[in-house]
Design a protein around this motif. Structure first.
Motif, PDB file in Angstrom:
ATOM      1  N   PRO B  90      -3.571  -1.704 -26.012  1.00 27.39           N
ATOM      2  CA  PRO B  90      -3.077  -3.078 -25.814  1.00 27.39           C
ATOM      3  C   PRO B  90      -2.826  -3.416 -24.347  1.00 27.39           C
ATOM      4  O   PRO B  90      -2.875  -4.578 -23.967  1.00 27.39           O
ATOM      5  N   ASP B  91      -2.564  -2.386 -23.519  1.00 28.45           N
ATOM      6  CA  ASP B  91      -2.361  -2.646 -22.090  1.00 28.45           C
ATOM      7  C   ASP B  91      -3.732  -2.564 -21.403  1.00 28.45           C
ATOM      8  O   ASP B  91      -4.748  -2.560 -22.067  1.00 28.45           O
ATOM      9  N   TYR B  92      -3.759  -2.469 -20.094  1.00 26.57           N
ATOM     10  CA  TYR B  92      -5.046  -2.440 -19.401  1.00 26.57           C
ATOM     11  C   TYR B  92      -5.902  -1.270 -19.884  1.00 26.57           C
ATOM     12  O   TYR B  92      -5.442  -0.135 -20.000  1.00 26.57           O
ATOM     13  N   SER B  94     -10.244   0.052 -19.559  1.00 22.39           N
ATOM     14  CA  SER B  94     -11.607  -0.255 -19.103  1.00 22.39           C
ATOM     15  C   SER B  94     -12.506   0.949 -19.313  1.00 22.39           C
ATOM     16  O   SER B  94     -12.034   2.085 -19.448  1.00 22.39           O
ATOM     17  N   ALA B  96     -15.961   2.440 -17.416  1.00 25.02           N
ATOM     18  CA  ALA B  96     -16.810   2.244 -16.245  1.00 25.02           C
ATOM     19  C   ALA B  96     -17.910   3.298 -16.221  1.00 25.02           C
ATOM     20  O   ALA B  96     -17.693   4.448 -16.600  1.00 25.02           O
ATOM     21  N   VAL B 107     -18.982  -2.060 -15.724  1.00 21.81           N
ATOM     22  CA  VAL B 107     -17.587  -1.907 -16.152  1.00 21.81           C
ATOM     23  C   VAL B 107     -17.238  -3.016 -17.141  1.00 21.81           C
ATOM     24  O   VAL B 107     -17.727  -4.139 -17.032  1.00 21.81           O
ATOM     25  N   ASN B 109     -13.600  -4.364 -19.403  1.00 23.79           N
ATOM     26  CA  ASN B 109     -12.187  -4.104 -19.676  1.00 23.79           C
ATOM     27  C   ASN B 109     -11.778  -4.711 -21.011  1.00 23.79           C
ATOM     28  O   ASN B 109     -12.588  -5.338 -21.706  1.00 23.79           O
ATOM     29  N   ASP B 110     -10.509  -4.501 -21.376  1.00 26.60           N
ATOM     30  CA  ASP B 110     -10.030  -4.917 -22.696  1.00 26.60           C
ATOM     31  C   ASP B 110     -10.143  -6.415 -22.910  1.00 26.60           C
ATOM     32  O   ASP B 110     -10.303  -6.877 -24.037  1.00 26.60           O
ATOM     33  N   ARG B 111     -10.069  -7.203 -21.828  1.00 25.65           N
ATOM     34  CA  ARG B 111     -10.170  -8.657 -21.966  1.00 25.65           C
ATOM     35  C   ARG B 111     -11.577  -9.087 -22.365  1.00 25.65           C
ATOM     36  O   ARG B 111     -11.786 -10.191 -22.848  1.00 25.65           O
ATOM     37  N   ARG B 153     -10.375   4.236 -18.761  1.00 26.77           N
ATOM     38  CA  ARG B 153      -9.027   4.209 -18.168  1.00 26.77           C
ATOM     39  C   ARG B 153      -8.086   3.530 -19.151  1.00 26.77           C
ATOM     40  O   ARG B 153      -8.420   2.468 -19.705  1.00 26.77           O
ATOM     41  N   LEU B 155      -4.004   2.276 -19.349  1.00 30.36           N
ATOM     42  CA  LEU B 155      -2.740   2.129 -18.622  1.00 30.36           C
ATOM     43  C   LEU B 155      -1.583   2.672 -19.448  1.00 30.36           C
ATOM     44  O   LEU B 155      -1.490   2.416 -20.655  1.00 30.36           O
TER      45      LEU B 155
END
Lengths: 200, 177
Positions: B90-92, B94, B96, B107, B109-111, B153, B155
């Motif tokens: 749920p947090d950052y 990614s 890559a 890369v 990311n979650d967004r 990665r 967070l």
């Protein structure tokens, strides 16, 4: 000219050329290399970044510098990295000195300040504290924060520098705001001020 | 042209070649060492390996972030396409991809995750036909080199974030199809 002389001559030419052309490993692994990569270099106070870090458009100097000092960095669109090896007065950062790192919270999804020894690994310390981020730095209501770096415990956000000798700071901005992503010069970065005399 | 002038010219020519060769080769050498270490920890290529929060004892990759836990994998598409997938924390979060010269060529990311999951195939143009039918709808990323590194990665700013990150680490897939 005899064959031996010709071989010796070409051996000498090759040895001299290699010695002249191959930058010694110590220089390669130092920050001095980054100063040779003027293309895309951005400086804000003591903080430096390269617009090409991690990207496919990096030149051979930037690529080598990143491979040796920050392998597997993300490209600028995802994360902006700023490195500091000196304080605001231009003095190299030393583990035996105290520093105040003072700033305002930075426009990014999350950010962190991490101290690394000269070998670019985390600095051993009994407190097990290696970095502060936008949460652990506990910015005040105005977004201001202060970190206390040094070898001996100090009140507040103490970031130990142990007995690393020289050290460097890495400021990571993950998913930076649009202005910073477009041009890292838009970032308002913290000051790095030496406090008092260094410990002997 | 005197013999000395010729010799100086030859030295300079060798110096230029050696200089360029050193800077071109160094990232490849560093990556080869990193890929060797990661593959050793993972038990081979195309296999994920998850780490705990980095400490001063973490020595595989320089400048680890103490706020992140990582899952790494050495991809090798020389024998066929490789599936990469994972469920973002749920947090950052990614994933890559790095080429053998260390370039970060892809890369996400979650967004950017659609439907709470990320899945794609690493394959070159020559091996696209080897992608199994059930994976044909997935996006394909074409790498500049046949081998490289995948780095997830996650967070983890506190103990709650760490638990969520470690749970997400278990969903990471790096597997030859």
């Amino acid at each position: 000219m005899g064959t031996v002389k010709i071989i010796l001559r070409w051996f000498g030419i090759c040895a001299a050329g290699v010695a002249l052309g191959v930058v010694p490993a110590r220089v390669l692994s130092s920050g001095a290399l980054s100063l040779n990569t003027d293309r895309g270099q951005v400086s804000i106070g003591p903080w430096r970044t390269s617009l090409a870090t991690g990207g496919t458009d990096a030149d051979m100097y930037t690529r080598t510098y990143v491979a040796l000092t920050g392998l597997l960095a993300l490209n600028r669109g995802e994360t902006t990295y700023f490195v500091a090896t000196h304080d605001d007065a231009g003095r190299p950062l030393q583990a035996r000195c105290d520093y105040d790192v003072i700033g305002k919270t930075i426009d990014a999804r999350w950010w962190s300040v991490t101290a690394y020894a000269d070998d670019n690994f985390l600095i051993p310390n009994a407190a097990g504290t290696f970095s502060f981020n936008n949460k652990s730095a506990r910015p005040d209501a105005d977004g201001r924060f202060a970190l206390a770096l040094g070898p001996r415990q100090r009140p507040g956000n103490w970031l130990p520098t142990g007995d690393a000798g020289g050290f460097n700071l890495l400021l990571r901005l993950y998913n930076p705001g649009a202005d910073i992503a477009r041009d890292p010069r838009a970032a308002m970065l913290p000051q790095i001020k030496q406090v008092g005399e260094c410990w002997s | 042209m005197s013999g000395l002038t010729k010799a100086i010219g030859a030295v300079l020519a060798v110096a230029v070649v050696a200089h360029v060769a050193t800077f071109i080769a160094t990232p490849h050498v560093v990556m080869r060492v990193a890929m060797s270490r990661i593959a050793q920890q993972a038990g081979g290529t195309n296999a994920p390996f998850s780490t705990l929060l980095p400490t001063d004892q973490s020595r595989t990759i320089v400048k680890p972030s103490p706020d992140l836990v990582y899952t790494t994998c050495v991809f090798d598409i020389s024998a066929g396409p490789v599936l990469i997938s994972g469920t973002p924390s749920p947090d950052y979060w990614s994933v890559a991809l790095y080429a053998a010269n260390s370039d970060n060529f892809h890369v996400m990311n979650d967004r950017q995750a659609v439907g709470g999951k990320v899945a794609f195939i690493i394959a070159d143009a020559a091996r696209r036909s080897a992608i199994p039918a059930q994976h044909q709808s997935l996006p394909v990323v074409e790498p500049p080199t046949s081998k490289g590194i995948v780095l997830f990665r996650y967070l983890a700013l506190d103990s709650v974030g760490l638990a969520r990150a470690q749970s997400a680490q278990k969903t990471a897939v790096c597997s030859r199809l």
